[in-house]
Design a protein around this motif. Structure first.
Motif, short mmCIF file in Angstrom:
data_model
loop_
_atom_site.label_atom_id
_atom_site.label_comp_id
_atom_site.label_asym_id
_atom_site.label_seq_id
_atom_site.Cartn_x
_atom_site.Cartn_y
_atom_site.Cartn_z
N THR A 40 0.83 -1.20 0.00
CA THR A 40 0.00 0.00 0.00
C THR A 40 0.86 1.26 0.00
O THR A 40 0.57 2.22 -0.71
N THR A 41 1.94 1.24 0.77
CA THR A 41 2.85 2.39 0.79
C THR A 41 3.50 2.58 -0.57
O THR A 41 3.60 3.71 -1.07
N SER A 42 3.94 1.50 -1.19
CA SER A 42 4.57 1.61 -2.50
C SER A 42 3.60 2.19 -3.52
O SER A 42 3.97 3.07 -4.32
N LEU A 43 2.36 1.72 -3.52
CA LEU A 43 1.37 2.24 -4.46
C LEU A 43 1.07 3.71 -4.18
O LEU A 43 0.89 4.51 -5.11
N SER A 44 1.03 4.09 -2.90
CA SER A 44 0.79 5.48 -2.54
C SER A 44 1.93 6.37 -3.01
O SER A 44 1.70 7.49 -3.52
N MET A 45 3.16 5.88 -2.87
CA MET A 45 4.31 6.66 -3.34
C MET A 45 4.26 6.81 -4.85
O MET A 45 4.59 7.88 -5.39
N LEU A 107 20.90 14.47 -2.88
CA LEU A 107 20.23 13.75 -3.95
C LEU A 107 19.71 12.39 -3.46
O LEU A 107 18.63 11.95 -3.84
N TRP A 108 20.49 11.76 -2.60
CA TRP A 108 20.07 10.49 -2.01
C TRP A 108 18.77 10.68 -1.22
O TRP A 108 17.91 9.79 -1.19
N ALA A 109 18.58 11.85 -0.62
CA ALA A 109 17.36 12.11 0.14
C ALA A 109 16.12 11.98 -0.74
O ALA A 109 15.05 11.62 -0.26
N SER A 110 16.27 12.26 -2.02
CA SER A 110 15.18 12.07 -2.96
C SER A 110 15.04 10.61 -3.37
O SER A 110 13.94 10.04 -3.38
N HIS A 111 16.16 9.97 -3.66
CA HIS A 111 16.13 8.62 -4.22
C HIS A 111 15.94 7.53 -3.16
O HIS A 111 15.48 6.43 -3.49
N VAL A 112 16.25 7.84 -1.89
CA VAL A 112 16.17 6.82 -0.84
C VAL A 112 14.77 6.22 -0.74
O VAL A 112 14.60 5.06 -0.30
N VAL A 113 13.77 6.98 -1.17
CA VAL A 113 12.39 6.48 -1.17
C VAL A 113 12.31 5.12 -1.86
O VAL A 113 11.66 4.19 -1.36
N TRP A 130 8.97 11.83 -4.54
CA TRP A 130 8.05 12.95 -4.76
C TRP A 130 8.82 14.23 -5.10
O TRP A 130 8.24 15.31 -5.10
N THR A 131 10.11 14.11 -5.35
CA THR A 131 10.94 15.28 -5.69
C THR A 131 11.67 15.01 -7.01
O THR A 131 12.88 14.79 -7.02
N VAL A 240 8.05 8.49 4.55
CA VAL A 240 8.92 7.81 3.59
C VAL A 240 9.51 8.82 2.60
O VAL A 240 10.69 8.77 2.26
N ALA A 241 8.69 9.78 2.17
CA ALA A 241 9.12 10.76 1.17
C ALA A 241 10.08 11.79 1.73
O ALA A 241 10.90 12.34 0.98
N THR A 242 10.02 12.06 3.04
CA THR A 242 10.75 13.21 3.57
C THR A 242 11.77 12.88 4.66
O THR A 242 12.49 13.78 5.10
N HIS A 243 11.86 11.63 5.10
CA HIS A 243 12.65 11.35 6.31
C HIS A 243 14.11 11.73 6.16
O HIS A 243 14.74 12.24 7.11
N GLU A 244 14.71 11.53 4.98
CA GLU A 244 16.12 11.85 4.83
C GLU A 244 16.35 13.36 4.73
O GLU A 244 17.35 13.87 5.22
N PHE A 245 15.41 14.07 4.12
CA PHE A 245 15.51 15.53 4.12
C PHE A 245 15.46 16.06 5.56
O PHE A 245 16.20 16.98 5.92
#
Length: 275
Positions: A40-45, A107-113, A130-131, A240-245
């Motif tokens: 469900t999380t993957s589909l939401s992302m 950049l990893w903060a975007s791709h880590v998702v 999402w970025t 999931v989308a923002t944790h590394e930022f």
């Protein structure tokens, strides 16, 4: 302009269902299969990435078109060799986009998702950032080469369609000539591994030859542990989308000098000041 990948979404969802059912009737103790909250999380992302990506695509169309207009030559889609150039140029651009998003922390903060799931199945392919803004610089040179913007977008879509099928444990290793030239499920499982020997390997899109040329290739040998070196333990799409930022912001606030702040932003993931 509707992104071409959107037309494939019904097929993606059908294949995800088929793969999930296959685990029900043909289980494998060595494969993790599906977990409802994770899927469900993957589909939401994936849904969020398309909603955010659509207006961003409109902006990039304008930027590509502006560069194509001033390009010294304009390649014709009527020439077969133009398509060959587009294929290799796009795949090389993807390699360096992908590699830089593993080697530069902001950049990893975007791709880590995309790496945040501890499962590896077709739904993982849809767990996207999402970025999308961080990808722009890597494809701008293709427009300057004189490649029409619509061809750039088309080849990007073809690459993404190909990569969807890499996200599965249901396919083992393919014949050696295919494994040597092309990215395969086996190669991409390595890329998603958190095993020390698998970190930062196999960045290729359609071709694996770039990894062989630039020294980032690793074959699949040991069983793969999926996910991050420190998993985030959440199914919340926003986290999931923002944790590394958020982690970067925290590190930058605590830094005592600009050199350390830049290190947290532009260093490799996990960078720490020398003690």
């Amino acid at each position: 302009m509707i992104p071409a990948v959107l037309y494939a979404v019904p097929a993606f969802l059908l294949l995800i269902v088929i793969e999930a059912v296959s685990y029900r009737f043909l289980p494998d103790d060595d494969e993790r299969g599906y977990e409802l909250r994770d899927t469900t999380t993957s589909l939401s992302m994936g849904l969020g990435s398309q909603v955010i990506g659509f207006p961003w695509k409109l902006l990039t169309v304008g930027l590509y078109a502006a560069l194509w207009t001033v390009a010294p030559v304009h390649l014709s889609p009527g020439d077969w060799w133009t398509w060959v150039i587009v294929f290799f140029a796009d795949d090389l651009a993807y390699y360096w986009f992908h590699r830089s998003h593993h080697e530069v922390r902001v950049l990893w903060a975007s791709h880590v998702v995309h790496h945040s799931s501890v499962h590896y199945n077709l739904s993982t392919a849809l767990r996207q950032s999402w970025t999308p803004m961080t990808s722009l610089p890597f494809w701008l040179p293709l427009a300057l080469l004189g490649i029409p913007p619509w061809m750039i977008f088309l080849q990007q879509s073809i690459s993404l369609l190909y990569q969807f099928f890499l996200h599965t444990e249901r396919i083992g290793k393919l014949p050696r000539p295919i494994e040597w030239v092309f990215n395969t499920p086996s190669h991409h499982r390595v890329h998603h591994g958190s095993n020390t020997e698998y970190l930062d390997r196999n960045y290729g899109g359609i071709l694996i030859v770039w990894d062989r040329l630039f020294g980032s290739f690793a074959p699949e040998r040991a069983p793969v542990r999926y996910g991050l070196t420190r998993n985030i333990q959440t199914y919340n799409p926003l986290r999931v989308a923002t944790h590394e930022f958020a982690a970067i912001a925290s590190d930058v606030r605590r830094a005592t000098c600009w050199r350390h702040r830049l290190g947290y932003l532009l260093g490799r993931p996990g960078w720490q000041p020398a003690r």
